[in-house]
Design an enzyme around this catalytic site. Sequence first.
Site, PDB file in Angstrom:
ATOM      1  N   HIS A 106      38.385  36.221  61.021  1.00  0.00           N
ATOM      2  CA  HIS A 106      37.637  36.846  59.839  1.00  0.00           C
ATOM      3  C   HIS A 106      36.305  37.325  60.262  1.00  0.00           C
ATOM      4  CE1 HIS A 106      35.578  35.814  55.676  1.00  0.00           C
ATOM      5  NE2 HIS A 106      34.539  35.560  56.396  1.00  0.00           N
ATOM      6  N   GLU A 107      35.588  36.707  61.170  1.00  0.00           N
ATOM      7  CA  GLU A 107      34.416  37.296  61.684  1.00  0.00           C
ATOM      8  C   GLU A 107      34.726  38.826  62.299  1.00  0.00           C
ATOM      9  OE1 GLU A 107      31.635  36.050  60.709  1.00  0.00           O
ATOM     10  OE2 GLU A 107      32.495  34.223  59.922  1.00  0.00           O
ATOM     11  N   HIS A 110      34.606  41.525  59.700  1.00  0.00           N
ATOM     12  CA  HIS A 110      33.353  41.974  59.542  1.00  0.00           C
ATOM     13  C   HIS A 110      32.777  42.989  60.388  1.00  0.00           C
ATOM     14  CE1 HIS A 110      32.670  39.419  56.258  1.00  0.00           C
ATOM     15  NE2 HIS A 110      32.672  37.893  56.961  1.00  0.00           N
ATOM     16  N   GLU A 191      33.360  39.203  51.575  1.00  0.00           N
ATOM     17  CA  GLU A 191      34.076  37.852  52.199  1.00  0.00           C
ATOM     18  C   GLU A 191      35.546  38.196  51.785  1.00  0.00           C
ATOM     19  OE1 GLU A 191      33.027  35.708  54.079  1.00  0.00           O
ATOM     20  OE2 GLU A 191      30.934  36.805  54.231  1.00  0.00           O
TER      21      GLU A 191
END
Length: 242
Positions: A106-107, A110, A191
Amino acid sequence: GGPVGLVLAVVVAGGAAFLGYWKSDAVALRISRAKPASVEEYARYHNLVEGLCIASGLPKPRLYVVDDPAPNAFATGRNPKNAAIAVTTGLLDKMNRIELEGVLAHELSHIKNYDILVSTLAVTMVGVVAVLADVGIRAMWWGMGRNSHRDFDNDHGGGGFAPLAIVGVVLLALSPLIAQLMQMAIGRRRETLADVSGIEMTRYPPGLISALEKLRDDSTVVHSTSHATSHLWIEEPAAQTP
């Protein structure tokens, strides 16, 4: 200061904004009290990130650890080549390997999607609204409160600052709402996209789903944070009222 003062203010503001953008990762890490994660002590952390980077074609970011019992993580940096990921010790302790991989994916998403750049632009746009409001208020002050210029204004049409002053008052009143709406809109989109991209990296949706459920159910507050960096964390770091 007239035109010279205006140009000087623009130059100083532009320089400060550029410097803030250039060093945004260092500032975020310093505020969060993040320390470099050694390969020897955090081997699983490094191995998972390396595997995800190889699979996604990303350069390996710098890895940091925040000594905090609350499970959380964030990514920072202006582009994939100058990026960093920070996780709390609580995240490393409470997540199993599959869940931790989901959070790290997930990070990394980003970083891959340039979300940090988008956030920076959003902050800049909110800043522009604040500057316009300030200019409008100053114009109202100069146009209405300085008797020494009334004759000059009358000779040259008068009331030139009135429309700008009205715009300034409106922006001043609405700027907090505009900032909040922009952050909410960009935050939801950011997100959601990171969740989808993270699942594409791991090819295992249950891992990220389980991690997000654990983060949702954990009520521990991250102590190493501030309002300036709260939007970076995967989970709201402050206490939330039900």
